[in-house]
Design a protein around this motif. Sequence first.
Motif, mmCIF file in Angstrom:
data_model
loop_
_atom_site.group_PDB
_atom_site.id
_atom_site.type_symbol
_atom_site.label_atom_id
_atom_site.label_comp_id
_atom_site.label_asym_id
_atom_site.label_seq_id
_atom_site.Cartn_x
_atom_site.Cartn_y
_atom_site.Cartn_z
ATOM 1 N N ALA A 91 0.861 -1.196 0.000
ATOM 2 C CA ALA A 91 0.000 0.000 0.000
ATOM 3 C C ALA A 91 0.891 1.239 0.000
ATOM 4 O O ALA A 91 2.020 1.203 0.500
ATOM 5 N N GLN A 92 0.376 2.348 -0.560
ATOM 6 C CA GLN A 92 1.132 3.596 -0.546
ATOM 7 C C GLN A 92 0.260 4.705 0.036
ATOM 8 O O GLN A 92 -0.829 4.980 -0.479
ATOM 9 N N ILE A 93 0.769 5.311 1.079
ATOM 10 C CA ILE A 93 -0.010 6.323 1.803
ATOM 11 C C ILE A 93 0.796 7.609 1.844
ATOM 12 O O ILE A 93 1.965 7.603 2.236
ATOM 13 N N ARG A 94 0.170 8.716 1.464
ATOM 14 C CA ARG A 94 0.856 9.995 1.454
ATOM 15 C C ARG A 94 -0.069 11.082 1.978
ATOM 16 O O ARG A 94 -1.240 11.103 1.618
ATOM 17 N N ARG A 95 0.452 11.987 2.802
ATOM 18 C CA ARG A 95 -0.334 13.119 3.305
ATOM 19 C C ARG A 95 -1.753 12.713 3.712
ATOM 20 O O ARG A 95 -2.751 13.278 3.254
ATOM 21 N N THR A 96 -1.799 11.699 4.582
ATOM 22 C CA THR A 96 -3.092 11.164 5.000
ATOM 23 C C THR A 96 -3.116 11.016 6.517
ATOM 24 O O THR A 96 -2.105 10.677 7.124
ATOM 25 N N ILE A 97 -4.275 11.316 7.105
ATOM 26 C CA ILE A 97 -4.485 11.049 8.528
ATOM 27 C C ILE A 97 -5.407 9.835 8.596
ATOM 28 O O ILE A 97 -6.498 9.854 8.013
ATOM 29 N N ILE A 98 -4.958 8.785 9.252
ATOM 30 C CA ILE A 98 -5.791 7.584 9.341
ATOM 31 C C ILE A 98 -6.200 7.394 10.798
ATOM 32 O O ILE A 98 -5.352 7.271 11.683
ATOM 33 N N ASP A 99 -7.503 7.396 11.025
ATOM 34 C CA ASP A 99 -7.996 7.302 12.409
ATOM 35 C C ASP A 99 -7.849 5.870 12.925
ATOM 36 O O ASP A 99 -7.591 4.934 12.160
ATOM 37 N N LYS A 100 -8.060 5.747 14.234
ATOM 38 C CA LYS A 100 -7.820 4.496 14.954
ATOM 39 C C LYS A 100 -8.369 3.244 14.286
ATOM 40 O O LYS A 100 -9.505 3.222 13.823
ATOM 41 N N GLY A 101 -7.573 2.207 14.286
ATOM 42 C CA GLY A 101 -8.057 0.872 13.956
ATOM 43 C C GLY A 101 -8.347 0.583 12.497
ATOM 44 O O GLY A 101 -8.806 -0.507 12.169
ATOM 45 N N VAL A 102 -8.118 1.572 11.619
ATOM 46 C CA VAL A 102 -8.456 1.342 10.203
ATOM 47 C C VAL A 102 -7.445 0.377 9.580
ATOM 48 O O VAL A 102 -6.245 0.471 9.822
ATOM 49 N N ARG A 103 -7.957 -0.556 8.782
ATOM 50 C CA ARG A 103 -7.077 -1.484 8.059
ATOM 51 C C ARG A 103 -7.006 -1.069 6.599
ATOM 52 O O ARG A 103 -8.013 -1.060 5.909
ATOM 53 N N ILE A 104 -5.821 -0.719 6.190
ATOM 54 C CA ILE A 104 -5.628 -0.331 4.787
ATOM 55 C C ILE A 104 -5.275 -1.602 4.002
ATOM 56 O O ILE A 104 -4.287 -2.265 4.306
ATOM 57 N N PRO A 105 -6.112 -1.957 3.011
ATOM 58 C CA PRO A 105 -5.876 -3.209 2.282
ATOM 59 C C PRO A 105 -4.565 -3.192 1.486
ATOM 60 O O PRO A 105 -4.044 -2.117 1.173
ATOM 61 N N ASP A 106 -4.084 -4.346 1.146
ATOM 62 C CA ASP A 106 -2.864 -4.475 0.364
ATOM 63 C C ASP A 106 -2.981 -3.684 -0.939
ATOM 64 O O ASP A 106 -4.031 -3.661 -1.581
ATOM 65 N N GLY A 107 -1.904 -3.080 -1.316
ATOM 66 C CA GLY A 107 -1.793 -2.507 -2.653
ATOM 67 C C GLY A 107 -2.529 -1.202 -2.905
ATOM 68 O O GLY A 107 -2.438 -0.631 -3.992
ATOM 69 N N ILE A 108 -3.236 -0.664 -1.934
ATOM 70 C CA ILE A 108 -4.057 0.528 -2.172
ATOM 71 C C ILE A 108 -3.190 1.793 -2.176
ATOM 72 O O ILE A 108 -2.134 1.827 -1.535
ATOM 73 N N LYS A 109 -3.607 2.825 -2.940
ATOM 74 C CA LYS A 109 -2.863 4.092 -2.970
ATOM 75 C C LYS A 109 -3.769 5.214 -2.467
ATOM 76 O O LYS A 109 -4.863 5.392 -2.997
ATOM 77 N N ILE A 110 -3.295 5.935 -1.482
ATOM 78 C CA ILE A 110 -4.082 7.071 -0.974
ATOM 79 C C ILE A 110 -3.179 8.293 -0.864
ATOM 80 O O ILE A 110 -2.037 8.183 -0.409
ATOM 81 N N GLY A 111 -3.699 9.428 -1.310
ATOM 82 C CA GLY A 111 -2.931 10.665 -1.204
ATOM 83 C C GLY A 111 -2.216 11.050 -2.486
ATOM 84 O O GLY A 111 -1.433 11.994 -2.505
ATOM 85 N N PHE A 112 -2.529 10.351 -3.545
ATOM 86 C CA PHE A 112 -1.847 10.645 -4.820
ATOM 87 C C PHE A 112 -2.787 11.279 -5.833
ATOM 88 O O PHE A 112 -2.357 11.910 -6.783
ATOM 89 N N GLY A 115 -5.197 19.460 0.656
ATOM 90 C CA GLY A 115 -5.043 18.129 0.087
ATOM 91 C C GLY A 115 -4.741 17.016 1.071
ATOM 92 O O GLY A 115 -4.314 15.933 0.675
ATOM 93 N N ILE A 116 -4.974 17.272 2.358
ATOM 94 C CA ILE A 116 -4.785 16.209 3.344
ATOM 95 C C ILE A 116 -6.016 15.294 3.335
ATOM 96 O O ILE A 116 -7.146 15.777 3.421
ATOM 97 N N VAL A 117 -5.785 13.988 3.235
ATOM 98 C CA VAL A 117 -6.897 13.031 3.237
ATOM 99 C C VAL A 117 -7.120 12.548 4.670
ATOM 100 O O VAL A 117 -6.154 12.334 5.402
ATOM 101 N N VAL A 118 -8.378 12.422 5.072
ATOM 102 C CA VAL A 118 -8.662 11.883 6.398
ATOM 103 C C VAL A 118 -9.512 10.626 6.255
ATOM 104 O O VAL A 118 -10.595 10.665 5.659
#
Lengths: 402, 122
Positions: free
Chosen positions: A356-377, A392-395
Amino acid sequence: MKVIAMILAGGKGERLYPLTRDRAKPAVPFGAIYRIIDFSLSNCVNSGIRKIYVLTQYKSLSLTRHIQHGWNILPNKLGEFVHVISAQQRIDEHWYRGTADAVFQNIYTLEQERPDLVLILAGDHVYKMDYKRLIQFHLDNKADLTIPVIEMGKGSSKEFGVVEIDQSYRIIGFTEKPPKPETIPDKPGSILVSMGIYVFNTELMVRRLIKDAKTDSQHDFGKNIVPSMVKSDRVFAFPFESGSKEGAYWKDVGTIDAYFEANMDLLSPEPTFDLFDPDWPIYTHEESYPPIKIVLTDKKRGKSYGIALNSIISPGCEIKGGKVGNSLLSPGVKVEAYAEVDSSILLNEVKVGKEAQIRRTIIDKGVRIPDGIKIGFNVEEDAKKFTVTESGIVVIPRWIRM
Amino acid sequence: MVKILVVDDEEHIRLLYKQELSEEGYEVILAENGKECLRKLDEENPDLVILDIRMPVMDGIETLGKIINKKKDIPVILNTAYSSYKDDFMTWAAEAYVVKSYDLAELKTKIKEIIDRKKESS
């Protein structure tokens, strides 16, 4: 001299949504292991003010739990405490109508304690202040009310109460959020703003609160009580710089962008606001976690080293072959192989799946980011699913299933 | 006619006040405790409340807090046999604090003062 603190922790914090969807603003996590209210509470304890009431209202469960678990540290037998008072509707059958109303509704508590001075604090500010100096200043000036102030650029006047002082620091004018503020003499680009913190002589405060309760007002310290007291009482401005030893760092993290920036500020090698200060410890609730583990995986695509650069990593984090940079990780976060996390804030127990690729993102408690996903692009794509701020900050909110 | 709500749990006090204040030309209505006072406040819309403190069901101090929230501008005179409540913060919300006496002269003077002030400001 008997002083009690009342921390106002009832604000909705709507501009911090979705971080405030399930919790009051003072309970929003900050600086990887803290909650925002920990700063005001730590300031109290470090300043020797150890009779503390926290006034809660909306969405108070998470905040109450945090205080019960993390702040049960003062010896009651010595008359020290942190008590949570939820809105009791003892006087009025409504929620608090404003900050002054919140204190007025708890007049019975003041009655029982009968302190000489009351320190009114906000539960949602990030700063360090030695309230002992503030109180000394209040006493030296024989003030009825003292308000810490901080210098700001003229442009920010619409967000704050703007203060006008004379040579002795007595406040001679106070305007809430003026479009055209009074600037500091010889500093035409600067204004003095109220930090929304107040030291009152108890009896006079009670009289002014009663008077305000009997008039049609918004029952707010900044909008009503202070402007009216400036006319009739001795109101002084305490320059914040003289109460903080490391320059004037004070943030009301009102928006997601401000919240993000304030967290990122902590990543500087020697930040103005330093958590690593042995003389001014910040306390919080900490669960037991295993130590931080940053290891390599050795699977299909060959070896992948776990790496963390320029980041704050909390106990219980496992970086198993993933890369973390310029980020804050709260306890129990997992970053799997080949995953990349950059310039992000990951709260407790977040799991970032493989690749997974995460950029400029705030992820709240307990969230599961699945394999291979892209967020913040891709802002447009992200905005279809999540809150995306102006800058452009993702929450990614809690409980989301991805 | 100026309407006064007298709140006291003792019947003979209520009757005495009713008689004396009626003779002064006021319309007098009565309540036995704070709860009844709040109800009458809505129903009767009095100009002034004379409020005892020690009462069953709901005492005068609690009632005073609720009066402020219901009708901000209605003046209240606390009227109790005890002067010790003067230190209670909530009693400061009353327009006046008059200690009970067999002679109602002080109470009557206060009522007149408050009513006159109210007339001036309106």
